[in-house]
Design an enzyme around this catalytic site. Sequence first.
Site, PDB file in Angstrom:
ATOM      1  N   ASP A   1     -37.271  52.777  22.290  1.00 36.24           N
ATOM      2  CA  ASP A   1     -37.096  52.018  21.066  1.00 36.24           C
ATOM      3  C   ASP A   1     -35.496  51.694  20.698  1.00 36.24           C
ATOM      4  O   ASP A   1     -34.824  51.578  19.538  1.00 36.24           O
ATOM      5  CB  ASP A   1     -37.414  52.733  19.702  1.00 36.24           C
ATOM      6  CG  ASP A   1     -38.684  52.905  19.759  1.00 36.24           C
ATOM      7  OD1 ASP A   1     -39.518  52.848  20.700  1.00 36.24           O
ATOM      8  OD2 ASP A   1     -39.252  53.542  18.849  1.00 36.24           O
TER       9      ASP A   1
ATOM     10  N   GLU B   1     -41.164  50.195  19.429  1.00 37.98           N
ATOM     11  CA  GLU B   1     -41.914  50.013  18.371  1.00 37.98           C
ATOM     12  C   GLU B   1     -42.063  48.527  17.510  1.00 37.98           C
ATOM     13  O   GLU B   1     -41.288  47.993  17.327  1.00 37.98           O
ATOM     14  CB  GLU B   1     -41.395  51.097  17.447  1.00 37.98           C
ATOM     15  CG  GLU B   1     -42.454  51.544  16.311  1.00 37.98           C
ATOM     16  CD  GLU B   1     -41.821  52.104  15.070  1.00 37.98           C
ATOM     17  OE1 GLU B   1     -40.740  53.182  15.305  1.00 37.98           O
ATOM     18  OE2 GLU B   1     -42.388  52.029  13.911  1.00 37.98           O
TER      19      GLU B   1
ATOM     20  N   LYS C   1     -45.359  49.771  21.714  1.00 43.42           N
ATOM     21  CA  LYS C   1     -46.038  51.149  20.797  1.00 43.42           C
ATOM     22  C   LYS C   1     -46.143  50.743  19.401  1.00 43.42           C
ATOM     23  O   LYS C   1     -45.114  50.390  18.746  1.00 43.42           O
ATOM     24  CB  LYS C   1     -45.662  52.326  21.248  1.00 43.42           C
ATOM     25  CG  LYS C   1     -44.042  52.596  20.588  1.00 43.42           C
ATOM     26  CD  LYS C   1     -43.549  53.981  21.229  1.00 43.42           C
ATOM     27  CE  LYS C   1     -42.217  54.023  20.774  1.00 43.42           C
ATOM     28  NZ  LYS C   1     -41.985  54.531  19.159  1.00 43.42           N
TER      29      LYS C   1
ATOM     30  N   VAL D   1     -33.605  56.246  20.253  1.00 42.09           N
ATOM     31  CA  VAL D   1     -33.621  56.539  18.716  1.00 42.09           C
ATOM     32  C   VAL D   1     -35.090  56.650  18.040  1.00 42.09           C
ATOM     33  O   VAL D   1     -35.746  55.831  18.660  1.00 42.09           O
ATOM     34  CB  VAL D   1     -32.670  55.521  17.991  1.00 42.09           C
ATOM     35  CG1 VAL D   1     -31.441  55.539  18.526  1.00 42.09           C
ATOM     36  CG2 VAL D   1     -33.221  53.963  18.085  1.00 42.09           C
ATOM     37  N   THR D   2     -35.176  57.150  16.983  1.00 39.89           N
ATOM     38  CA  THR D   2     -34.079  57.982  16.583  1.00 39.89           C
ATOM     39  C   THR D   2     -34.555  59.482  17.042  1.00 39.89           C
ATOM     40  O   THR D   2     -35.787  59.806  16.934  1.00 39.89           O
ATOM     41  CB  THR D   2     -34.317  58.035  14.829  1.00 39.89           C
ATOM     42  OG1 THR D   2     -35.299  58.424  14.410  1.00 39.89           O
ATOM     43  CG2 THR D   2     -33.794  56.591  14.398  1.00 39.89           C
TER      44      THR D   2
ATOM     45  N   CYS E   1     -39.014  58.897  16.546  1.00 44.53           N
ATOM     46  CA  CYS E   1     -39.610  58.514  17.801  1.00 44.53           C
ATOM     47  C   CYS E   1     -39.275  59.483  19.114  1.00 44.53           C
ATOM     48  O   CYS E   1     -40.245  59.685  19.907  1.00 44.53           O
ATOM     49  CB  CYS E   1     -39.477  57.170  18.001  1.00 44.53           C
ATOM     50  SG  CYS E   1     -40.400  56.172  16.757  1.00 44.53           S
TER      51      CYS E   1
HETATM   52  C1  C5J Z   1     -37.899  55.291  15.551  1.00 48.69           C
HETATM   53  C2  C5J Z   1     -38.429  55.024  13.236  1.00 48.69           C
HETATM   54  N1  C5J Z   1     -37.834  54.676  16.800  1.00 48.69           N
HETATM   55  N2  C5J Z   1     -37.199  55.723  13.020  1.00 48.69           N
HETATM   56  N3  C5J Z   1     -38.804  54.665  14.849  1.00 48.69           N
HETATM   57  O1  C5J Z   1     -37.495  56.395  15.631  1.00 48.69           O
HETATM   58  O2  C5J Z   1     -39.098  54.680  12.506  1.00 48.69           O
END
Ligand code: C5J
Length: 230
Positions: free
Chosen positions: A30, A78, A135, A163-164, A168
């Site tokens: 992500d 995401e 995803k 991240v993060t 994720c």
């Molecule tokens: C991810 C989020 N990629 N923090 N998404 O960690 O919502």
Amino acid sequence: MPPSPARATITAEPAPIGLDWATTALLIIDMQRDFLEPGGFGETLGNDVSQLERAVAPIAAVLKAARRMGLPVIHTREGHRPDLSDAPPAKIARGAPSLRIGDPGPMGRILIRGEPGHDIIPELAPHADEIVIDKPGKGAFYATELGDVLQKYGIETLLVCGVTTEVCVNTTVREANDRGYRCIVIGDGCASYFPEFHAAGLAMIKAQGGIFGWVADSDAVLAAMKGDVG
Ligand code: C5J
């Protein structure tokens, strides 16, 4: 440049880990404009997106080495379909963001596939031969083809970054661990809007003898990729 060895040992916590490069892939979670740049999903939730910048250079270095070695590189994003049919109402309604998923923002509709904010940041843009997994959830296995892709390539070990850390990355590592994959999380190649959650996220992975996996610095991973002692 000399060829990389078939096997390596990476200096990691809680213990060094040996791997076979032929069954190892790099999984980058992500690294999207929506999380790292002002005006995206991360900022609408009230986060200081500059906290995530620190992961970019370590990931770029490992990505370059992975490309040189010909390792499978998998990027995840995401996001949701434009009609929001894969976005649970409970996710859209969550919290008090300045803009909700699907609302128009400065980088297009928030967290929607095909919009500029959904893109991976230019520094880490996927090459045409790399795999991109879209995803709808936090975990990269949920409602995606990731499991099939890893099986097709015969992957046993994942180098994981992105991240993060506590959202994720952790969710994906836990999913991967339950599916039998060995995850080596690149600590400085992960970041969180909350430094304390980053530290705790990594600590949870490597605790109890590596209950979810291993944590290594990018320098140790790069050393192993070059054939030096990890
Ligand atoms: C991810 C989020 N990629 N923090 N998404 O960690 O919502």
